[in-house]
Scaffold this motif. Structure first.
Motif, PDB file in Angstrom:
ATOM      1  N   UNK A   1       0.847  -1.207   0.000  1.00 60.43           N
ATOM      2  CA  UNK A   1       0.000   0.000   0.000  1.00 60.43           C
ATOM      3  C   UNK A   1       0.872   1.243   0.000  1.00 60.43           C
ATOM      4  N   UNK A   2       1.918   1.245   0.832  1.00 61.08           N
ATOM      5  CA  UNK A   2       2.830   2.395   0.868  1.00 61.08           C
ATOM      6  C   UNK A   2       3.498   2.594  -0.491  1.00 61.08           C
ATOM      7  N   UNK A   3       3.973   1.512  -1.090  1.00 64.36           N
ATOM      8  CA  UNK A   3       4.672   1.624  -2.369  1.00 64.36           C
ATOM      9  C   UNK A   3       3.741   2.116  -3.466  1.00 64.36           C
ATOM     10  N   UNK A   4       2.481   1.696  -3.430  1.00 66.52           N
ATOM     11  CA  UNK A   4       1.549   2.142  -4.466  1.00 66.52           C
ATOM     12  C   UNK A   4       1.146   3.602  -4.283  1.00 66.52           C
ATOM     13  N   UNK A   5       1.120   4.087  -3.054  1.00 67.49           N
ATOM     14  CA  UNK A   5       0.732   5.480  -2.846  1.00 67.49           C
ATOM     15  C   UNK A   5       1.906   6.430  -3.027  1.00 67.49           C
ATOM     16  N   UNK A   6       3.084   6.055  -2.576  1.00 66.28           N
ATOM     17  CA  UNK A   6       4.243   6.953  -2.651  1.00 66.28           C
ATOM     18  C   UNK A   6       4.957   6.824  -3.984  1.00 66.28           C
ATOM     19  N   UNK A   7       4.945   5.666  -4.577  1.00 63.68           N
ATOM     20  CA  UNK A   7       5.639   5.341  -5.823  1.00 63.68           C
ATOM     21  C   UNK A   7       7.099   5.814  -5.773  1.00 63.68           C
ATOM     22  N   UNK A   8       7.925   5.155  -4.957  1.00 64.47           N
ATOM     23  CA  UNK A   8       9.317   5.586  -4.813  1.00 64.47           C
ATOM     24  C   UNK A   8      10.158   5.351  -6.055  1.00 64.47           C
TER      25      UNK A   8
END
Length: 82
Positions: free
Chosen positions: A60-67
């Motif tokens: 979820x974090x990776x999909x929202x922040x898209x690092x």
């Protein structure tokens, strides 16, 4: 204590009758083993649940922040030739 003394002592121990075992010892061992196995299974489930929750949180974090996306530039190039 030399080797002959040790061997003689071991022979004496082996010739003795085995000590009497309490009759409820087996039941206690089975009960404790079952309890330990239940606790291990519960701990294993809790760790798997924690691992799954951490994986979902990371996704979820990776999909929202898209690092992996390059952040937008904070400065703009000069405008010439207008």
């Amino acid at each position: 204590m030399n080797r002959a003394d040790r061997e003689a002592r071991v022979r004496r121990l082996m010739e003795q009758a085995p000590p009497a075992v309490p009759p409820d010892l087996v039941l206690d061992a089975v009960r404790r083993g079952a309890r330990r196995e239940r606790r291990r299974a519960l701990a294993r489930r809790a760790l798997w649940l924690l691992l799954c929750a951490a994986t979902v949180a990371f996704v979820v974090w990776a999909l929202t922040v898209r690092p992996w996306v390059e952040p937008p530039s904070e400065t703009t190039p000069p405008l010439t030739g207008w």
